[in-house]
Design a protein around this motif. Structure first.
Motif, mmCIF file in Angstrom:
data_model
loop_
_atom_site.group_PDB
_atom_site.id
_atom_site.type_symbol
_atom_site.label_atom_id
_atom_site.label_comp_id
_atom_site.label_asym_id
_atom_site.label_seq_id
_atom_site.Cartn_x
_atom_site.Cartn_y
_atom_site.Cartn_z
ATOM 1 N N GLY A 159 45.828 26.572 35.729
ATOM 2 C CA GLY A 159 44.410 26.777 35.980
ATOM 3 C C GLY A 159 44.011 26.300 37.370
ATOM 4 O O GLY A 159 44.804 25.714 38.107
ATOM 5 N N ALA A 160 42.738 26.567 37.726
ATOM 6 C CA ALA A 160 42.265 26.300 39.080
ATOM 7 C C ALA A 160 41.029 25.415 39.058
ATOM 8 O O ALA A 160 40.317 25.334 38.046
ATOM 9 N N VAL A 161 40.776 24.767 40.183
ATOM 10 C CA VAL A 161 39.567 23.948 40.330
ATOM 11 C C VAL A 161 38.341 24.838 40.473
ATOM 12 O O VAL A 161 37.336 24.657 39.776
ATOM 13 N N LEU A 162 38.417 25.811 41.379
ATOM 14 C CA LEU A 162 37.252 26.646 41.679
ATOM 15 C C LEU A 162 37.318 27.962 40.906
ATOM 16 O O LEU A 162 37.321 29.058 41.474
ATOM 17 N N ALA A 163 37.399 27.845 39.592
ATOM 18 C CA ALA A 163 37.386 29.002 38.696
ATOM 19 C C ALA A 163 36.804 28.559 37.368
ATOM 20 O O ALA A 163 37.189 27.508 36.841
ATOM 21 N N LEU A 164 35.894 29.326 36.843
ATOM 22 C CA LEU A 164 35.255 28.960 35.578
ATOM 23 C C LEU A 164 36.216 29.158 34.404
ATOM 24 O O LEU A 164 36.957 30.145 34.357
ATOM 25 N N GLY A 165 36.196 28.214 33.469
ATOM 26 C CA GLY A 165 36.991 28.332 32.254
ATOM 27 C C GLY A 165 38.477 28.193 32.470
ATOM 28 O O GLY A 165 39.273 28.642 31.634
ATOM 29 N N SER A 166 38.881 27.559 33.554
ATOM 30 C CA SER A 166 40.293 27.429 33.910
ATOM 31 C C SER A 166 40.578 25.973 34.244
ATOM 32 O O SER A 166 39.974 25.417 35.153
ATOM 33 N N GLU A 167 41.475 25.339 33.499
ATOM 34 C CA GLU A 167 41.749 23.916 33.698
ATOM 35 C C GLU A 167 42.989 23.721 34.560
ATOM 36 O O GLU A 167 44.058 24.259 34.257
ATOM 37 N N PRO A 168 42.881 22.942 35.636
ATOM 38 C CA PRO A 168 43.999 22.791 36.572
ATOM 39 C C PRO A 168 45.290 22.297 35.934
ATOM 40 O O PRO A 168 46.381 22.678 36.367
#
Length: 425
Positions: A214-223
């Motif tokens: 997942g990414a920091v700057l994306a909704l609903g996505s855990e790093p």
């Protein structure tokens, strides 16, 4: 800055065949040998360095750039930029921003970003993914053709990502479909990952970008969460290798980092939750860690003031300090580290701010410079061609006032840039 015998026509276009340029460097940093020379002449012919030798006045009609009052070093390399998504930088707090610009507007904004990046001293970049597929290929090719001023670009064409993962825009209602150009690398299984990697390489990508976590700057996505499966990453990496290319992996979480290394990626991007085992694996496999340790402060400061989504700010806080501790541990362990900033998250042209962070977290100034020159060149498979003063290297140079080996922050204010033997500023 005093510039001698440098015609306006030469500034406006690449050097003509046989055109020679002599650069008089007061101090010259050679990252490949970690040495500093004084009063040197760098001769560039047809856009390539042909020699470095003690300064003496030219006996021929070559043009001369007088940088005798400056410190000169090879053009800088940033291995993690998003220039071709230039349209999003002005409003990075809006997850749907990439959808609000036409393809033409996105490419034009990318051209402006590329010019800014070049003038800040970065003559080569790896552009590591776009939301609208293949716009980076168009920008790269326009720069290579001399139609746009910008750094030499190596591009991904898009992202290999899971549906709704860190490489997708997830800001619309579920019943509003995204245009297919924004889903060029979405995959559901290993077979599709191989197919999408093949498609991107066939359509001009230089390498493949995997969104492993997942990414920091994306909704609903855990790093920290694994998104692509190990099998999907392996299939994409196998296809890239078969075609003479390679994969890189966006990977914050430690399981994603390790799965990406096992799959055969060349570099791991971000590596926020890196641990001792991950460092050892990277060293054993010869994988570079490309860690953007500057922009966490920018996101926290500007993002808070501008009201960025709370989810972004929360994840940024969770990853910033732990990433920097991992970076320090990787430096101490002797892992291979390159310079990558995530340009586009912060305003273009500010990437050199990361040098001071790299020194703060364990590097010497020379190591930090090497991460953005000779070491980055090796990761690009262009050792001795970019970030280099070797004969045959591209004629890329930057000039700064002061001594970056005493205060690496002087690289934040570049006074002169030459790319391919052409004076940019």
């Amino acid at each position: 800055m005093r510039i001698l015998i440098f015609a306006a026509a030469m500034v406006a276009a690449a050097p003509a065949f046989g055109q020679a340029l002599d650069v008089h460097a007061g101090r010259l940093i050679d990252p490949a040998t970690a040495t500093v020379l004084t009063d040197q002449r760098i001769r560039i012919v047809d856009g390539r360095i042909v020699s470095v030798a003690p300064w003496r006045a030219s006996a021929n009609d070559s043009a001369v750039v007088d940088w005798s009052g400056f410190t000169v070093l090879p053009g800088l390399i940033d291995l993690h930029t998003h220039l071709a998504d230039g349209a999003i930088e002005a409003n990075a707090n809006d997850p749907a921003e990439p959808l609000k610009h036409s393809e033409a507007a996105t490419i034009l904004a990318g051209a402006a970003a590329a010019r800014t990046e070049l003038r800040s001293g970065f003559t080569t970049v790896r552009d590591v993914g776009v939301y609208r597929g293949l716009t980076d290929v168009a920008l790269r090719d326009a720069i290579a053709a001399g139609q746009v001023d910008g750094p030499r670009m190596f591009v991904a064409g898009g992202y290999i990502t899971t549906p709704g993962g860190g490489g997708e825009i997830d800001a619309l209602a579920p019943d509003i479909p995204l245009p297919e150009t924004f889903r060029i690398g979405v995959v559901h299984n290993a077979s599709e990952a191989r197919d999408r990697a093949r498609y991107l390489l066939d359509h001009g990508a230089d390498f493949i970008k995997l969104i492993a976590t997942g990414a920091v700057l994306a909704l609903g996505s855990e790093p920290g969460a694994l998104e692509l499966s190990p099998e999907e990453m392996q299939a994409a990496c196998d296809e890239a290798k078969l075609r003479g290319s390679y994969c890189i992996a966006h990977a914050h979480g430690i399981e994603g980092i390790k799965a990406a290394i096992r799959a055969g990626v060349r570099t791991v991007e971000h590596a926020s939750y890196l641990d001792a085992e991950g460092i050892a694996m990277a060293k054993a496999k010869g994988v570079w860690l490309d860690m953007d340790i500057y922009n966490g402060d920018y996101i926290n400061d500007v993002g808070t003031r501008q009201g960025w989504p709370a989810e972004y700010l929360r994840k940024n806080i969770e990853t910033t300090d732990v990433q920097r501790r991992g970076f320090a541990a990787a430096v101490k362990a002797g892992a291979k580290l390159t310079f990558g900033t995530d340009a586009g998250v912060y305003p273009y042209g500010l990437g050199a701010r990361q040098f001071a962070y790299m020194v703060r977290y364990g590097m010497t100034p020379m190591q930090a410079i090497q991460s953005a020159t000779s070491e980055a060149a090796r990761a690009l498979r262009l050792d001795g061609k970019v970030g280099s003063l070797a004969p045959g290297a591209f004629g890329d140079l930057v000039a700064v006032r002061g001594d970056p080996l005493k205060d690496v922050a002087v690289l934040e204010h570049v006074d002169g840039v030459i790319k391919d033997g052409r004076l940019i500023r």
